[in-house]
Scaffold this active site. Structure first.
Site, short mmCIF file in Angstrom:
data_model
loop_
_atom_site.label_atom_id
_atom_site.label_comp_id
_atom_site.label_asym_id
_atom_site.label_seq_id
_atom_site.Cartn_x
_atom_site.Cartn_y
_atom_site.Cartn_z
N ARG A 36 0.83 -1.20 0.00
CA ARG A 36 0.00 0.00 0.00
C ARG A 36 0.86 1.25 0.00
O ARG A 36 1.79 1.39 0.80
CB ARG A 36 -0.93 0.00 1.21
CG ARG A 36 -1.93 -1.15 1.15
CD ARG A 36 -2.74 -1.29 2.42
NE ARG A 36 -3.59 -2.46 2.33
CZ ARG A 36 -4.92 -2.44 2.26
NH1 ARG A 36 -5.56 -1.29 2.28
NH2 ARG A 36 -5.60 -3.55 2.17
N SER A 64 -22.73 -13.93 12.26
CA SER A 64 -22.09 -12.82 11.55
C SER A 64 -22.12 -13.06 10.04
O SER A 64 -21.76 -14.14 9.56
CB SER A 64 -20.64 -12.69 12.03
OG SER A 64 -19.94 -11.68 11.34
N HIS A 115 -22.09 2.91 6.30
CA HIS A 115 -22.11 3.44 4.93
C HIS A 115 -23.49 3.92 4.51
O HIS A 115 -23.70 4.22 3.33
CB HIS A 115 -21.57 2.40 3.96
CG HIS A 115 -20.13 2.10 4.17
ND1 HIS A 115 -19.11 2.87 3.63
CD2 HIS A 115 -19.52 1.14 4.91
CE1 HIS A 115 -17.95 2.39 4.01
NE2 HIS A 115 -18.16 1.34 4.79
N THR A 134 -21.18 5.78 11.95
CA THR A 134 -19.96 6.57 11.99
C THR A 134 -20.29 8.04 11.76
O THR A 134 -21.30 8.37 11.15
CB THR A 134 -18.95 6.10 10.92
OG1 THR A 134 -17.73 6.82 11.07
CG2 THR A 134 -19.49 6.34 9.51
N LYS A 155 -18.08 9.52 7.65
CA LYS A 155 -18.38 9.35 6.23
C LYS A 155 -19.40 10.41 5.81
O LYS A 155 -19.03 11.54 5.54
CB LYS A 155 -18.81 7.92 5.96
CG LYS A 155 -17.63 6.95 6.18
CD LYS A 155 -17.97 5.53 5.92
CE LYS A 155 -16.72 4.65 5.93
NZ LYS A 155 -15.97 4.66 7.19
N THR A 207 -10.08 5.17 26.72
CA THR A 207 -9.71 5.96 25.55
C THR A 207 -10.10 7.42 25.74
O THR A 207 -11.23 7.71 26.17
CB THR A 207 -10.40 5.42 24.28
OG1 THR A 207 -10.01 4.08 24.06
CG2 THR A 207 -10.01 6.24 23.05
N THR A 208 -9.19 8.32 25.42
CA THR A 208 -9.52 9.74 25.45
C THR A 208 -10.74 10.01 24.57
O THR A 208 -10.83 9.49 23.45
CB THR A 208 -8.33 10.58 24.95
OG1 THR A 208 -7.23 10.38 25.85
CG2 THR A 208 -8.68 12.06 24.91
N THR A 257 -8.61 -6.31 1.64
CA THR A 257 -9.89 -5.61 1.70
C THR A 257 -10.95 -6.33 0.87
O THR A 257 -12.12 -6.39 1.25
CB THR A 257 -9.73 -4.16 1.22
OG1 THR A 257 -8.66 -3.54 1.96
CG2 THR A 257 -11.00 -3.36 1.42
#
Length: 409
Positions: free
Chosen positions: A21, A137, A217, A245, A248, A277-278, A364
């Site tokens: 990549r 799943s 998405h 999220t 996006k 986590t902060t 991916t």
């Protein structure tokens, strides 16, 4: 062991396989989306058109979002100062969580620093805490869901992608008394296809399973208020948990889970990747809040984006380019089917035509299904579309590109 040689050989193999990549140095330009400045390896700079951004609606450039972030920085500074346990919950967190819960018609929401972490935390925590839990799943679920399920330690059963009959077979194979979670996505990010949500909810009711829907998405993109595919199909109330999220369609960064107040409180109380986590910076939460509020009220961005998606698909098919199966979503996979060829096409588009579309290779997507993943936005006009299609046709004539990928039309 010679660790240096081991790692050098490992990277050499990824290059040989066409999986190494590389990153183009791109500078987004406020007010000029989808144009970006490409900083070339030779030190020169060139304007390019970005065709693969996950900022699907350009909300990362929206004046309301930018204004909200500037105001929050002036008022509260840059950072959150620590975890919410240590530094407290800022007003922006509270307001954003309320807005997201309302978006999905749920009792509560919980913010995370990314969508990846929200899946890891929610699935990992619930699967670990529910005694003798089994998680079902979808075979094409995102890496973050897979890692969350693995981390939970729960038994997992993988059903064939969008195959409701296979899911039911697996559900029937499990003791009816065992806790069950069905985890799946609404829009799958590489193929652009949509899950049979209603049929899965029917099975969940029949076999007493919780449902966990990843709408990453789809949030902002579908439904009258941007609540995702579940809102569009009137099914949000039948889903136990909806994950999304802010990075996006909402154009900022962060993730969240919405659902019953009890389950959200359990995740908040027991998820290590939330506790340690902060928290999300106040200005990021403020920008995301502005984006969610705007897209709950405005359908214009979604309408323009879908029009451009339809125009691009029509133009690609008209010249015989191998567009993936028509899924009626905003993701347009252009199938290539070979890693080196996929990278070659991407490099030619960037270097010779000023068009940026990143190649998508293994892991991916499976080997042999390499592709260019194109995501039109409301700001890709007919001139952008014509230029992209003309460039692809010219490249095809030069290199003899004929896809053998699974989704090739």
């Amino acid at each position: 062991m010679d660790s240096q040689s081991f790692f050098e050989d490992l990277l050499a193999k990824t290059r040989l396989d066409g999986r190494y990549r590389t990153f183009a140095q791109l500078e987004r330009v406020a007010g000029s989306f989808p144009t970006a400045r490409w900083h070339r390896p030779d030190g020169t700079v060139r304007d390019v058109t970005v065709w693969c951004s996950n900022d699907y609606l350009g909300m990362g450039q929206h004046p309301d979002v930018l204004a909200a972030m500037h105001e929050a920085i002036e008022r509260a500074g840059a950072g959150a100062g620590g975890t919410r346990n240590i530094s407290g919950t800022v007003t922006e967190h509270v307001e954003l969580e309320r807005e997201l819960a309302a978006l999905h018609g749920k009792e509560a929401s919980l913010l995370f620093t990314s969508g990846w972490i929200s899946n890891l935390a929610a699935l990992g925590t619930l699967g670990r805490l529910l005694p003798n839990c089994v998680i079902f799943s979808d075979a094409l679920n995102h890496n973050s869901m897979i890692e969350g399920i693995r981390r939970s330690g729960a038994d997992r059963k993988i059903f064939r992608h969008n195959d409701v009959a296979h899911l039911e077979e697996l559900l029937q194979s499990v003791d009816p008394e065992r806790p069950k979670i069905i985890a799946f996505e609404s829009v799958y990010s590489m193929d652009g296809d949509v899950a049979p949500i209603e049929a899965i909810c029917d099975l969940a009711d029949r076999y007493d399973a919780l449902t966990y829907l990843d709408e990453v998405h789809a949030v902002g993109m579908y439904g009258p208020h941007g609540g995702g595919i579940a809102e569009r199909e009137g099914l949000a109330d039948r889903l136990t948990l909806i994950e999304g999220t802010l990075a996006k369609a909402f154009g900022v960064i962060g993730g969240y889970v919405s659902g019953p107040a009890l389950l959200i409180d359990v995740i908040r109380s027991f998820a290590e990747s939330f506790i340690f986590t902060t928290s999300l910076c106040p200005h990021l939460a403020a920008g995301a809040l502005a984006a969610v509020r705007h897209l709950r009220a405005s359908d214009e961005e979604r309408r323009l984006q879908q029009e451009n998606v339809d125009r691009l698909k029509t133009a690609l098919k008209a010249v015989g380019l191998p567009v993936g199966a028509d899924t009626a979503t905003h993701i347009v996979p252009l199938m290539v089917g070979e890693a080196h060829r996929c990278r070659q096409i991407s490099e030619l588009l960037l270097e010779e035509y000023g068009i940026y579309v990143q190649p998508i290779n293994y892991p991916t997507v499976p080997i042999g299904e390499e592709r260019l993943r194109i995501t039109p936005t409301p700001f890709h006009g007919q001139k952008h579309i014509d230029r992209l299609v003309d460039a692809l046709v010219e490249i095809r004539s030069r290199i003899g590109w004929h896809s053998e990928g699974r989704l090739a039309a």
